[in-house]
Enzyme design. Structure first.
Site, mmCIF file in Angstrom:
data_model
loop_
_atom_site.group_PDB
_atom_site.id
_atom_site.type_symbol
_atom_site.label_atom_id
_atom_site.label_comp_id
_atom_site.label_asym_id
_atom_site.label_seq_id
_atom_site.Cartn_x
_atom_site.Cartn_y
_atom_site.Cartn_z
ATOM 1 N N ASP A 97 -7.021 -3.807 -6.684
ATOM 2 C CA ASP A 97 -5.993 -4.459 -6.326
ATOM 3 C C ASP A 97 -5.589 -4.133 -4.896
ATOM 4 O O ASP A 97 -4.149 -4.142 -4.576
ATOM 5 C CB ASP A 97 -4.813 -4.145 -7.324
ATOM 6 C CG ASP A 97 -4.659 -2.771 -7.402
ATOM 7 O OD1 ASP A 97 -5.079 -1.757 -6.587
ATOM 8 O OD2 ASP A 97 -4.163 -2.113 -8.761
ATOM 9 N N GLU A 119 -12.305 -4.407 -12.727
ATOM 10 C CA GLU A 119 -10.814 -3.925 -13.207
ATOM 11 C C GLU A 119 -9.952 -4.977 -13.005
ATOM 12 O O GLU A 119 -8.747 -4.886 -12.129
ATOM 13 C CB GLU A 119 -10.588 -2.676 -12.168
ATOM 14 C CG GLU A 119 -9.380 -1.991 -12.670
ATOM 15 C CD GLU A 119 -8.863 -0.770 -11.942
ATOM 16 O OE1 GLU A 119 -8.233 -0.920 -11.313
ATOM 17 O OE2 GLU A 119 -9.514 0.368 -12.098
ATOM 18 N N GLU A 133 0.181 -4.133 -4.627
ATOM 19 C CA GLU A 133 -1.107 -4.214 -5.671
ATOM 20 C C GLU A 133 -0.872 -5.230 -6.489
ATOM 21 O O GLU A 133 -2.004 -5.903 -6.999
ATOM 22 C CB GLU A 133 -1.271 -2.744 -6.325
ATOM 23 C CG GLU A 133 -1.900 -1.632 -5.222
ATOM 24 C CD GLU A 133 -0.813 -1.050 -4.709
ATOM 25 O OE1 GLU A 133 0.397 -1.327 -4.566
ATOM 26 O OE2 GLU A 133 -1.074 -0.299 -3.777
ATOM 27 N N HIS A 209 1.342 8.848 -3.677
ATOM 28 C CA HIS A 209 0.994 8.099 -2.361
ATOM 29 C C HIS A 209 1.616 7.017 -2.354
ATOM 30 O O HIS A 209 1.566 6.207 -1.115
ATOM 31 C CB HIS A 209 -0.525 8.188 -1.858
ATOM 32 C CG HIS A 209 -1.081 7.366 -3.059
ATOM 33 N ND1 HIS A 209 -1.363 6.028 -2.775
ATOM 34 C CD2 HIS A 209 -1.799 7.551 -4.202
ATOM 35 C CE1 HIS A 209 -2.144 5.337 -3.848
ATOM 36 N NE2 HIS A 209 -2.563 6.448 -4.535
ATOM 37 N N ARG A 211 3.161 3.101 -1.762
ATOM 38 C CA ARG A 211 3.989 2.634 -0.777
ATOM 39 C C ARG A 211 5.443 2.472 -1.186
ATOM 40 O O ARG A 211 6.457 2.624 -0.608
ATOM 41 C CB ARG A 211 3.293 1.246 -0.270
ATOM 42 C CG ARG A 211 2.504 1.180 0.935
ATOM 43 C CD ARG A 211 1.908 -0.011 1.397
ATOM 44 N NE ARG A 211 1.681 -0.092 2.731
ATOM 45 C CZ ARG A 211 0.298 0.390 3.181
ATOM 46 N NH1 ARG A 211 -0.481 0.954 2.153
ATOM 47 N NH2 ARG A 211 -0.237 0.195 4.413
ATOM 48 N N HIS A 242 -2.703 13.320 0.393
ATOM 49 C CA HIS A 242 -3.205 11.825 0.908
ATOM 50 C C HIS A 242 -3.053 11.942 2.455
ATOM 51 O O HIS A 242 -2.262 12.329 2.876
ATOM 52 C CB HIS A 242 -2.596 10.730 0.318
ATOM 53 C CG HIS A 242 -3.141 9.281 0.503
ATOM 54 N ND1 HIS A 242 -3.068 8.901 1.802
ATOM 55 C CD2 HIS A 242 -3.565 8.395 -0.392
ATOM 56 C CE1 HIS A 242 -3.556 7.572 1.598
ATOM 57 N NE2 HIS A 242 -4.175 7.214 0.495
HETATM 58 C C1 UD1 Z 1 -4.099 2.273 -0.195
HETATM 59 C C2 UD1 Z 1 -4.022 0.997 -1.251
HETATM 60 C C3 UD1 Z 1 -3.437 1.396 -2.442
HETATM 61 C C4 UD1 Z 1 -4.287 2.576 -3.007
HETATM 62 C C5 UD1 Z 1 -4.793 3.496 -2.155
HETATM 63 C C6 UD1 Z 1 -5.455 4.577 -2.439
HETATM 64 C C7 UD1 Z 1 -3.618 -1.084 -0.064
HETATM 65 C C8 UD1 Z 1 -2.380 -1.834 0.740
HETATM 66 N N1 UD1 Z 1 -3.084 0.213 -0.399
HETATM 67 O O1 UD1 Z 1 -3.134 2.661 0.312
HETATM 68 O O2 UD1 Z 1 -3.484 0.309 -3.192
HETATM 69 O O3 UD1 Z 1 -3.734 2.993 -4.377
HETATM 70 O O4 UD1 Z 1 -5.104 3.320 -0.734
HETATM 71 O O5 UD1 Z 1 -5.546 5.913 -1.835
HETATM 72 O O6 UD1 Z 1 -4.245 -1.569 0.052
HETATM 73 N N2 UD1 Z 1 -5.589 7.519 6.252
HETATM 74 C C9 UD1 Z 1 -6.542 8.160 7.113
HETATM 75 N N3 UD1 Z 1 -7.745 8.669 6.549
HETATM 76 C C10 UD1 Z 1 -8.083 7.891 5.319
HETATM 77 C C11 UD1 Z 1 -7.315 7.260 4.482
HETATM 78 C C12 UD1 Z 1 -6.079 6.907 5.118
HETATM 79 O O7 UD1 Z 1 -6.017 8.615 8.107
HETATM 80 O O8 UD1 Z 1 -9.190 8.306 4.983
HETATM 81 C C13 UD1 Z 1 -4.309 7.119 6.815
HETATM 82 C C14 UD1 Z 1 -4.286 6.048 7.984
HETATM 83 O O9 UD1 Z 1 -3.353 6.361 8.870
HETATM 84 C C15 UD1 Z 1 -3.709 4.706 7.417
HETATM 85 C C16 UD1 Z 1 -2.893 5.265 6.302
HETATM 86 O O10 UD1 Z 1 -3.454 6.393 5.552
HETATM 87 O O11 UD1 Z 1 -3.163 3.941 8.402
HETATM 88 C C17 UD1 Z 1 -2.788 4.339 4.832
HETATM 89 O O12 UD1 Z 1 -3.815 3.978 4.467
HETATM 90 P P1 UD1 Z 1 -3.827 2.507 3.544
HETATM 91 O O13 UD1 Z 1 -5.201 2.212 3.358
HETATM 92 O O14 UD1 Z 1 -3.127 1.330 4.577
HETATM 93 O O15 UD1 Z 1 -2.740 2.792 2.528
HETATM 94 P P2 UD1 Z 1 -2.927 3.825 1.213
HETATM 95 O O16 UD1 Z 1 -1.581 4.376 1.061
HETATM 96 O O17 UD1 Z 1 -3.977 4.588 1.612
HETATM 97 N N1 UDP Z 2 -9.037 11.729 -5.860
HETATM 98 C C1 UDP Z 2 -9.998 12.479 -5.310
HETATM 99 N N2 UDP Z 2 -9.300 13.604 -4.153
HETATM 100 C C2 UDP Z 2 -7.835 13.732 -4.012
HETATM 101 C C3 UDP Z 2 -7.249 12.912 -4.961
HETATM 102 C C4 UDP Z 2 -7.861 11.889 -5.663
HETATM 103 O O1 UDP Z 2 -11.221 12.415 -5.294
HETATM 104 O O2 UDP Z 2 -7.719 14.614 -3.385
HETATM 105 C C5 UDP Z 2 -9.532 10.701 -6.829
HETATM 106 C C6 UDP Z 2 -8.876 10.851 -8.113
HETATM 107 O O3 UDP Z 2 -9.668 11.672 -8.995
HETATM 108 C C7 UDP Z 2 -9.128 9.379 -8.570
HETATM 109 C C8 UDP Z 2 -9.049 8.747 -7.104
HETATM 110 O O4 UDP Z 2 -9.170 9.426 -6.105
HETATM 111 O O5 UDP Z 2 -10.417 9.019 -8.967
HETATM 112 C C9 UDP Z 2 -7.697 8.098 -7.219
HETATM 113 O O6 UDP Z 2 -7.196 7.655 -5.896
HETATM 114 P P1 UDP Z 2 -5.850 7.372 -5.484
HETATM 115 O O7 UDP Z 2 -4.965 8.082 -6.172
HETATM 116 O O8 UDP Z 2 -5.988 7.606 -3.618
HETATM 117 O O9 UDP Z 2 -5.643 5.819 -5.616
HETATM 118 P P2 UDP Z 2 -5.198 4.804 -7.125
HETATM 119 O O10 UDP Z 2 -6.144 5.051 -8.172
HETATM 120 O O11 UDP Z 2 -3.730 5.434 -7.016
HETATM 121 O O12 UDP Z 2 -5.226 3.405 -6.291
#
Ligand code: UD1
Ligand code: UDP
Length: 381
Positions: A97, A119, A133, A209, A211, A242
């Site tokens: 999602d 999923e 999502e 984490h 939004r 995160h």
């Molecule tokens: C995204 C997904 C969310 C999922 C989450 C898992 C969307 C809108 N959101 O949210 O559904 O639960 O991932 O973690 O698709 N960033 C880094 N390095 C990384 C990853 C992220 O620097 O490896 C920072 C960047 O500044 C980026 C920000 O995190 O812009 C947010 O990342 P983004 O993918 O937009 O949103 P998440 O909160 O990670």
């Molecule tokens: N996870 C990880 N390292 C971390 C935090 C989470 O490997 O420091 C793994 C966790 O075990 C799970 C997945 O990342 O498999 C969940 O990701 P996240 O919470 O970012 O996203 P969501 O499941 O909420 O979409």
């Protein structure tokens, strides 16, 4: 003739849940498995690719600091045009999602390519929560030709939307992944995790984490977490934060500077799963952790107002704690002080899978494309 199947994913959780499926697809002689990453996440995605030894065929490398939903979606859509023109897949697989999931499915639809949704069928029925999502997965449900629902309840959600064709109950691939990562003799590479006193202290593993929790909910949750560390001397709170700057700012503001609150960088997936297996309690707004911790017998307090994963709540290992400071604090306090309440939650359940989801999904794809005659059996039926 082989069927060309392209998996598309971009974030950490999609990668963790798609990696075992990629391996399964690669093992099938009738399938040519291709992998395209959008890299909506960069470092957190690369960490998963490294652990599972996956090398993508295409990498759109779209991540920007503080990216918006619009920039992620448009960059994916534009980037996938060239990929599809070159690779010409018969089927695209997206997961869950995220914005990558939605854009991947939409781009495939624009190119008249069939879509499989891994999923599928998770719903809260509230379009604002989780945001974005809930809408992403609903829209992908409308686009997809194959729907791989982890549980019967997920399938029933699709039925409720009149999505009946091409629906398979498979279990969640995260349970397949978990089987390869958790080991009793695992040695951590993060020094703190080898130094923690797992027998003498109560390790509370935290992630947060989402939004929709940005702002006041996150401030409330984090204040409750700090009070828990202050009031319970036997608690060691471990929070792999995160990489989102919004989350890192909040965690730094509310949780830094306490000797028993350990704010650390994101863990690689093996370290995370093995830490979870050794934790006393998990407090999280993550989707994936709600599936993993019950399988490992760890109680979970969900830091959200709702969940699209009611199965483990029904099984008694997960409780909704909401996002209000007092409730989060008191529900954690109960589990830290009341042995009977803790014991009632701390039992392993596997409502989300049996570790064979990837086999069922690959079988279903082979069935759909005429490579086998038998439809895979449903998980849990
Ligand atoms: C995204 C997904 C969310 C999922 C989450 C898992 C969307 C809108 N959101 O949210 O559904 O639960 O991932 O973690 O698709 N960033 C880094 N390095 C990384 C990853 C992220 O620097 O490896 C920072 C960047 O500044 C980026 C920000 O995190 O812009 C947010 O990342 P983004 O993918 O937009 O949103 P998440 O909160 O990670
Ligand atoms: N996870 C990880 N390292 C971390 C935090 C989470 O490997 O420091 C793994 C966790 O075990 C799970 C997945 O990342 O498999 C969940 O990701 P996240 O919470 O970012 O996203 P969501 O499941 O909420 O979409």
């Amino acid at each position: 003739m082989s069927v060309r199947v392209m998996t598309i994913f971009g974030t950490r959780p999609e990668a963790i849940k798609m990696a075992p499926l990629m391996k399964e697809l690669q093992s099938r002689p009738g399938i040519e498995a291709l992998c395209c990453v959008t890299a909506q996440h960069r470092q957190m995605l690369d960490s998963v690719l490294e652990i599972f030894r996956l090398t993508p065929d295409y990498d759109l490398d779209i991540m920007e600091p503080r990216q918006t939903l619009s920039t992620i979606t448009t960059k994916c859509l534009l980037g996938l045009e060239g990929v599809f023109e070159q690779a010409k897949p018969d089927l695209v697989l997206v997961h869950g999602d995220t914005s990558t999931t939605f854009a991947g499915a939409l781009a495939a639809f624009y190119h008249r390519i069939q879509v499989g949704h891994v999923e599928a069928g998770l719903r809260t029925w509230d379009k604002w929560s989780p945001f974005p999502e809930e809408m992403d997965r609903k829209l992908v449900g409308d686009i997809a030709d194959l729907h791989f629902a982890p549980t019967k309840a997920n399938r029933d959600n699709l039925f409720r939307e009149d999505i009946r064709d091409g629906v398979f109950i498979t279990g969640n691939t995260v349970i397949d992944a978990l089987k390869t990562t958790v080991r009793p003799d695992f040695r951590f590479t993060t020094p703190l995790l080898n130094e923690l006193d797992y027998a003498g202290k109560k390790i509370v593993l935290v992630t947060c984490h989402r939004r929709e929790n940005y702002g006041q909910p996150m401030a409330d949750i984090m204040t409750a977490l700090r009070r828990i560390a202050e009031d319970f001397p036997d608690v060691e709170l471990v929070y792999p934060v995160h990489l989102s700057p919004v989350v890192r700012e909040a965690a730094g503001k509310y949780l830094s500077g306490h000797p028993r609150i350990h704010l650390i960088d994101p863990l690689d997936v093996e370290e995370m799963h093995n830490l979870m297996a050794r934790a006393y309690l998990v407090m999280t707004d993550s989707g994936g952790l709600q599936e993993e911790a019950p399988a490992l017998g760890r109680p979970v307090l969900v830091l959200r107002k709702e969940t699209e994963r009611p199965e483990a709540v029904a099984a008694g290992t997960v409780k909704l704690a909401g996002v209000e400071q007092e409730t989060v604090y008191s529900m954690a306090a109960e589990l830290l002080t009341d042995e009977a309440a803790y014991a009632a939650m701390a039992h392993a359940v596997n409502p989300y899978g049996d570790g064979h989801a990837c086999r069922r999904i690959a079988d279903a794809i082979e069935w759909k494309f005429g490579l086998r005659t038998d439809r895979p059996e449903a998980f849990g039926m």
